[in-house]
Design a protein around this motif. Structure first.
Motif, short mmCIF file in Angstrom:
data_model
loop_
_atom_site.label_atom_id
_atom_site.label_comp_id
_atom_site.label_asym_id
_atom_site.label_seq_id
_atom_site.Cartn_x
_atom_site.Cartn_y
_atom_site.Cartn_z
N THR A 212 -18.89 -77.61 14.78
CA THR A 212 -17.92 -78.14 13.81
C THR A 212 -16.62 -77.36 13.94
O THR A 212 -16.63 -76.14 14.09
CB THR A 212 -18.46 -78.01 12.38
OG1 THR A 212 -19.70 -78.71 12.29
CG2 THR A 212 -17.48 -78.60 11.36
N ARG A 213 -15.50 -78.07 13.87
CA ARG A 213 -14.20 -77.43 14.05
C ARG A 213 -13.13 -78.24 13.34
O ARG A 213 -13.33 -79.40 12.98
CB ARG A 213 -13.87 -77.28 15.53
CG ARG A 213 -13.88 -78.61 16.29
CD ARG A 213 -13.78 -78.39 17.79
NE ARG A 213 -13.73 -79.65 18.55
CZ ARG A 213 -14.81 -80.28 18.98
NH1 ARG A 213 -16.03 -79.81 18.72
NH2 ARG A 213 -14.69 -81.40 19.70
N THR A 214 -11.98 -77.62 13.18
CA THR A 214 -10.81 -78.30 12.63
C THR A 214 -9.71 -78.21 13.69
O THR A 214 -8.97 -77.24 13.74
CB THR A 214 -10.35 -77.63 11.33
OG1 THR A 214 -11.47 -77.46 10.47
CG2 THR A 214 -9.32 -78.49 10.61
N PRO A 215 -9.60 -79.20 14.57
CA PRO A 215 -8.66 -79.11 15.69
C PRO A 215 -7.21 -78.99 15.23
O PRO A 215 -6.80 -79.63 14.25
CB PRO A 215 -8.87 -80.44 16.43
CG PRO A 215 -10.21 -80.92 16.01
CD PRO A 215 -10.38 -80.44 14.60
N VAL A 216 -6.45 -78.19 15.92
CA VAL A 216 -5.01 -78.07 15.65
C VAL A 216 -4.19 -78.73 16.75
O VAL A 216 -2.96 -78.84 16.64
CB VAL A 216 -4.59 -76.59 15.49
CG1 VAL A 216 -5.29 -75.98 14.28
CG2 VAL A 216 -4.91 -75.79 16.75
N ASP A 217 -4.85 -79.19 17.81
CA ASP A 217 -4.19 -79.94 18.87
C ASP A 217 -5.25 -80.81 19.54
O ASP A 217 -6.44 -80.73 19.23
CB ASP A 217 -3.49 -79.03 19.88
CG ASP A 217 -4.42 -77.98 20.48
OD1 ASP A 217 -5.60 -78.33 20.78
OD2 ASP A 217 -4.00 -76.83 20.64
N GLU A 218 -4.81 -81.63 20.48
CA GLU A 218 -5.73 -82.59 21.08
C GLU A 218 -6.78 -81.94 21.97
O GLU A 218 -7.79 -82.57 22.30
CB GLU A 218 -4.94 -83.66 21.85
CG GLU A 218 -4.16 -84.59 20.94
CD GLU A 218 -3.78 -85.89 21.60
OE1 GLU A 218 -4.23 -86.13 22.75
OE2 GLU A 218 -3.05 -86.67 20.98
N ALA A 219 -6.57 -80.68 22.33
CA ALA A 219 -7.56 -79.99 23.16
C ALA A 219 -8.90 -79.86 22.44
O ALA A 219 -9.96 -79.86 23.07
CB ALA A 219 -7.04 -78.61 23.56
N GLY A 220 -8.86 -79.76 21.11
CA GLY A 220 -10.09 -79.63 20.35
C GLY A 220 -10.54 -80.90 19.68
O GLY A 220 -11.51 -80.90 18.91
N ALA A 221 -9.86 -82.00 19.95
CA ALA A 221 -10.12 -83.25 19.25
C ALA A 221 -11.39 -83.93 19.76
O ALA A 221 -11.89 -83.66 20.86
CB ALA A 221 -8.95 -84.21 19.42
#
Length: 343
Positions: A212-221
């Motif tokens: 689970t994560r909260t992406p800050v850019d599309e790399a983590g999307a």
């Protein structure tokens, strides 16, 4: 013709002629539990592509997927608010904030109307805030993003605060992404962290939610999802609005979260506090009758341009369901039926 009308016409033309939808069917391969796979065959009627399901019975968890296993990443949409509710409960337990505290004491909202909303108002959708920004440029930006299958929430925290300061408060409860985001950022500011840092430290790491994560850019999307008609949608990467809709997760992680809640963790967040839209609501978590069972369901769902999600808990039976789809067609009825019935 006025300039705005010309822009609308061009956007509609581009959207209609150059972005073709695809035909959607539940993807292969099939993964996980055979009985859950059969349940999907018998009961899932929505448009499909990648679909992931988890069924929790006490200490037992079963998974099934189409084109996805229990580790696959999905946008959870407004289930992010349920995470924010857990953070509010924890901040209260630590003595950092109080439910009757005004949000203006935690964020630089100046003399705006929203500054007087309490944390409980925000967590129960009783602040009378609009769902989305009302500033003309921001509203137009979000409108065109939705029209063109883009991200309607590309705003940072400062832009979120601008949206809040310019938004009035109505007299009636209203479901509000703006309010949910504002509460999460207030908790983060109080703790001296960003929202992703706070969520990771206080919820994800203690529960071992490593997917689970909260992406800050599309790399983590998460991968692009699909509209109900099969049109590919850009990921909704959210920074300012992350507490309301930016969390990416998996059925594996959400089932672990469900198990912790069924075991009694963060019960203050789940407990109903007010009436809202025909339901009862706690710290974003909703409580409703569970079909004809005579029992209640504690739940939250979510949606983005290309995803739908549902997490439901039967606290009495220590049973939970998670359903994640990368198509923007509601999975609520399917999930609730699965929570009601033995499989």
């Amino acid at each position: 013709m006025k300039p705005i009308a010309i822009l609308l016409a061009l956007a509609l033309a581009i959207g209609g002629w150059f972005v073709r939808p695809r035909s959607l069917e539940l993807a292969e391969p099939r993964t996980g539990d055979a009985a859950l796979q059969q349940y999907i065959d018998d009961h899932y009627e929505g448009a499909g592509h990648r679909l992931a399901v988890a069924l929790v019975d006490g200490d037992s968890v079963r998974f099934a997927g189409r084109g996805a296993d229990e580790h696959a990443a999905f946008e959870t949409g407004s289930i992010s608010k349920a995470f924010t509710g857990l953070l509010l409960s924890e901040a209260i337990r630590r003595g950092e904030v109080k439910l009757d505290q005004q949000v203006g004491s935690l964020l630089p909202l100046h003399e705006s109307e929203v500054a007087t909303a309490t944390l409980e108002d925000l967590a129960t959708h009783h602040a009378g805030l609009p769902s989305t920004p009302r500033q003309p440029l921001s509203a137009a930006r979000s409108f065109f993003a939705n029209l063109m299958a883009g991200n309607p929430y590309p705003y940072d925290v400062d832009q979120l605060l601008d949206h809040a300061r310019s938004s009035g408060r109505g007299d009636e409860p209203r479901y509000s992404n703006l309010g949910g985001a504002l509460l999460g950022q207030a908790l983060a500011r109080s703790a001296g962290q960003t929202y992703p840092e706070l969520l990771s430290e206080r919820v994800l790491e203690p529960l071992g939610l490593t997917e689970t994560r909260t992406p800050v850019d599309e790399a983590g999307a998460a991968p692009p999802g699909y509209s109900s008609g099969g049109r590919k949608q850009d990921p909704w990467v959210q920074v300012g609005y992350a507490p309301a809709g930016g969390v990416v997760s998996s059925t594996r992680d959400l089932s672990k979260l469900a198990q912790s809640l069924l075991a009694g963790r963060s019960v203050d967040a789940l407990a109903p506090r007010r009436e809202f839209d025909g339901e009862r609501i706690g710290m974003f978590w909703l409580t409703s009758p569970l079909g004809g069972t005579g029992r209640n369901m504690v739940w939250h769902n979510g949606g983005t341009g290309g995803y739908r999600s549902f997490l439901g808990l039967d606290l009495e039976r220590r049973r939970a369901v998670v359903v994640l789809s990368d198509v923007a067609v509601d999975v609520d009825d399917f999930a609730e039926k699965l929570l009601e019935e033995p499989v």
